[in-house]
Design a protein around this motif. Sequence first.
Motif, PDB file in Angstrom:
ATOM      1  N   PRO A 109       0.797  -1.233   0.000  1.00 56.56           N
ATOM      2  CA  PRO A 109       0.000   0.000   0.000  1.00 56.56           C
ATOM      3  C   PRO A 109       0.826   1.277   0.000  1.00 56.56           C
ATOM      4  O   PRO A 109       0.327   2.338  -0.403  1.00 56.56           O
ATOM      5  N   SER A 110       2.081   1.204   0.428  1.00 61.42           N
ATOM      6  CA  SER A 110       2.957   2.386   0.394  1.00 61.42           C
ATOM      7  C   SER A 110       3.792   2.440  -0.881  1.00 61.42           C
ATOM      8  O   SER A 110       4.723   3.223  -0.979  1.00 61.42           O
ATOM      9  N   GLN A 111       3.444   1.551  -1.861  1.00 60.89           N
ATOM     10  CA  GLN A 111       4.064   1.557  -3.186  1.00 60.89           C
ATOM     11  C   GLN A 111       5.548   1.214  -3.169  1.00 60.89           C
ATOM     12  O   GLN A 111       6.333   1.715  -3.985  1.00 60.89           O
ATOM     13  N   LYS A 112       5.948   0.366  -2.263  1.00 60.09           N
ATOM     14  CA  LYS A 112       7.316  -0.133  -2.253  1.00 60.09           C
ATOM     15  C   LYS A 112       7.491  -1.150  -3.381  1.00 60.09           C
ATOM     16  O   LYS A 112       6.601  -1.963  -3.631  1.00 60.09           O
ATOM     17  N   ASP A 113       8.635  -1.116  -4.046  1.00 64.05           N
ATOM     18  CA  ASP A 113       8.893  -2.114  -5.082  1.00 64.05           C
ATOM     19  C   ASP A 113       9.246  -3.454  -4.441  1.00 64.05           C
ATOM     20  O   ASP A 113       9.644  -3.516  -3.276  1.00 64.05           O
ATOM     21  N   LEU A 114       9.101  -4.526  -5.214  1.00 64.90           N
ATOM     22  CA  LEU A 114       9.250  -5.870  -4.659  1.00 64.90           C
ATOM     23  C   LEU A 114      10.650  -6.122  -4.112  1.00 64.90           C
ATOM     24  O   LEU A 114      10.806  -6.785  -3.082  1.00 64.90           O
ATOM     25  N   ALA A 115      11.682  -5.603  -4.786  1.00 64.09           N
ATOM     26  CA  ALA A 115      13.044  -5.816  -4.300  1.00 64.09           C
ATOM     27  C   ALA A 115      13.241  -5.177  -2.928  1.00 64.09           C
ATOM     28  O   ALA A 115      13.894  -5.741  -2.053  1.00 64.09           O
ATOM     29  N   SER A 116      12.679  -3.977  -2.733  1.00 62.03           N
ATOM     30  CA  SER A 116      12.782  -3.319  -1.426  1.00 62.03           C
ATOM     31  C   SER A 116      12.024  -4.100  -0.365  1.00 62.03           C
ATOM     32  O   SER A 116      12.453  -4.189   0.789  1.00 62.03           O
ATOM     33  N   ILE A 117      10.892  -4.686  -0.745  1.00 58.35           N
ATOM     34  CA  ILE A 117      10.127  -5.498   0.199  1.00 58.35           C
ATOM     35  C   ILE A 117      10.922  -6.732   0.608  1.00 58.35           C
ATOM     36  O   ILE A 117      10.957  -7.107   1.781  1.00 58.35           O
ATOM     37  N   LEU A 118      11.590  -7.362  -0.370  1.00 56.17           N
ATOM     38  CA  LEU A 118      12.395  -8.541  -0.053  1.00 56.17           C
ATOM     39  C   LEU A 118      13.575  -8.183   0.847  1.00 56.17           C
ATOM     40  O   LEU A 118      13.999  -8.997   1.674  1.00 56.17           O
ATOM     41  N   LYS A 119      14.082  -6.985   0.702  1.00 55.56           N
ATOM     42  CA  LYS A 119      15.161  -6.544   1.588  1.00 55.56           C
ATOM     43  C   LYS A 119      14.667  -6.494   3.032  1.00 55.56           C
ATOM     44  O   LYS A 119      15.394  -6.862   3.966  1.00 55.56           O
ATOM     45  N   GLU A 120      13.414  -6.063   3.229  1.00 58.37           N
ATOM     46  CA  GLU A 120      12.834  -6.054   4.573  1.00 58.37           C
ATOM     47  C   GLU A 120      12.617  -7.471   5.084  1.00 58.37           C
ATOM     48  O   GLU A 120      12.762  -7.737   6.279  1.00 58.37           O
ATOM     49  N   VAL A 121      12.258  -8.386   4.180  1.00 55.57           N
ATOM     50  CA  VAL A 121      12.098  -9.787   4.568  1.00 55.57           C
ATOM     51  C   VAL A 121      13.427 -10.347   5.067  1.00 55.57           C
ATOM     52  O   VAL A 121      13.483 -11.066   6.075  1.00 55.57           O
ATOM     53  N   ILE A 122      14.504 -10.024   4.365  1.00 55.99           N
ATOM     54  CA  ILE A 122      15.834 -10.484   4.769  1.00 55.99           C
ATOM     55  C   ILE A 122      16.165  -9.988   6.173  1.00 55.99           C
ATOM     56  O   ILE A 122      16.635 -10.748   7.030  1.00 55.99           O
TER      57      ILE A 122
END
Length: 510
Positions: free
Chosen positions: A455-468
């Motif tokens: 919902p905050s329009q983060k790209d998928l790579a940035s989201i995966l960085k948070e997952v890491i």
Amino acid sequence: MEFREKLLKVDQALNRDDTKALAFLCKDILKCDINLVESPIDLFQRLEEKDVLSEDQPYLLADLLRVIEHFQLLRELDLNSTMSTTVNPITPYRKLLYELSKDIGQKELKNIKFILTKDLKRSALELNVSTLEVFLEMERMDLLSSSNLLRLEQILKDVRPVLRKQIQQFKDSPGKIAQETGLVDLRPRSSSDASRRGKVQQQMMIPMYKELEGAEQYPMSGQQRGFCLIVNNFDFSCSKGPKNPEGTEIDEGRLSLVFSWLGFQVEVLRDATRDQMLSSMEKLAGRDHSGMDCVACIVLSHGLKGGVYGVDGGEVQLEELTDRLNGIGCPSLRGKPKLFFIQACQGNKREQGVPAQANRPARPEVSDQTDGPSSPGVHAQTDGPSSTGVNIQTDGPSSTGVLCSDASVASESLPSMADFLIAMSTPPSYVSFRNGKEGTWFIQSLCQNLVRLVPSQKDLASILKEVIKDVSNKTDSKKRRQIPIYSTNILKLVVFPVPEGPRPSLPTSL
């Protein structure tokens, strides 16, 4: 930690063989006799002089440590999510030879030297000469190069036939074409080169960092977001060794909710054999994706380094899944993101936690299980209760009788076709943890961060960085850790449109 302190830490952690491996991988960058490289620090100084390594450009250092599989050092230096913004910091040819060398034992090496008796100098055939040194001597004698692999293929046909497949994959890959056309040069050498290089980087850049948030995005305006195939392998009772991965039902439930919310048409394939998994990918590739924005494939299973298991115990190489969705196998997906998420171990190594700094809070502890086949007759759970009273397992083969593990494919075997992003729960050779009541660490974090950040329009790579970051903060009762990884050659940002419906309420336990 300052960058030069990181370089010093690497120098202290690596041995003589590691140094030789790093120098070999950098040979095409250094363009000198790599026997002159005396230590990692010496190599780093030479790379700095070539303007390919600096505090602002640590990508080559991260890539080198990944290739030689020093994942704990990557974590300690906070380089896990650092990816190169060039086509290939290390040429695919060098990586190929290095990977081949790891699979050539002393007996095979002795036979290779015997075959080359009349071609190489006597000093190159001595007992203490390594496989990489033999390759170097073959290059000096013009018997081996990125465009001349015939002699090596002939030798391996007699000595280790199974390795010829890796050479063929390299010859067929776009990475080889990029290497031979010069696209892997790391830095420009003149103003005209700089202009040319700038254009190449615009086309080939991997969007990994916040600085790229303004970059071009993949179109997300199709009639539907795309198909999402979830392969959930749970019942391994017909195969030998693997235990049923507890908690996989809750992973499936979370994924179905989240990807449906994102606009995907979700389909679930449960308890698939090897042939059924391949058949499902063939059917997915045969569909018309012209009205879709992308495609997603998620595999929850046991595994081993190089692949995942069907419930019949049959191995499925990851490339067997991805290749079916490339531009040739599925033309209607050309230029569209192809997203793979793999929940499985890649071996039986365990990441060990290190003492936290005094000013940092203690990390939560849980007791874990891995996602893979255990040794026969061995219980898959750990020997200590978790803080929540729930035991957690690992997804792969156990060598200790405590954990079982299920390994997945090594990053080096990932396809080099365009528009692929492949996220994996753990690095090559390492286990992946799961909670029997709450599901796997990786899938739990992936779903939570998609719901939180899309919902905050983060790209998928940035989201995966948070997952890491999220998964790396977890630890079991024995201070063991897990670090997810992802490999990508997507050419634009993957940004999902904000869903119209309310955020899904994710289940937290069975």
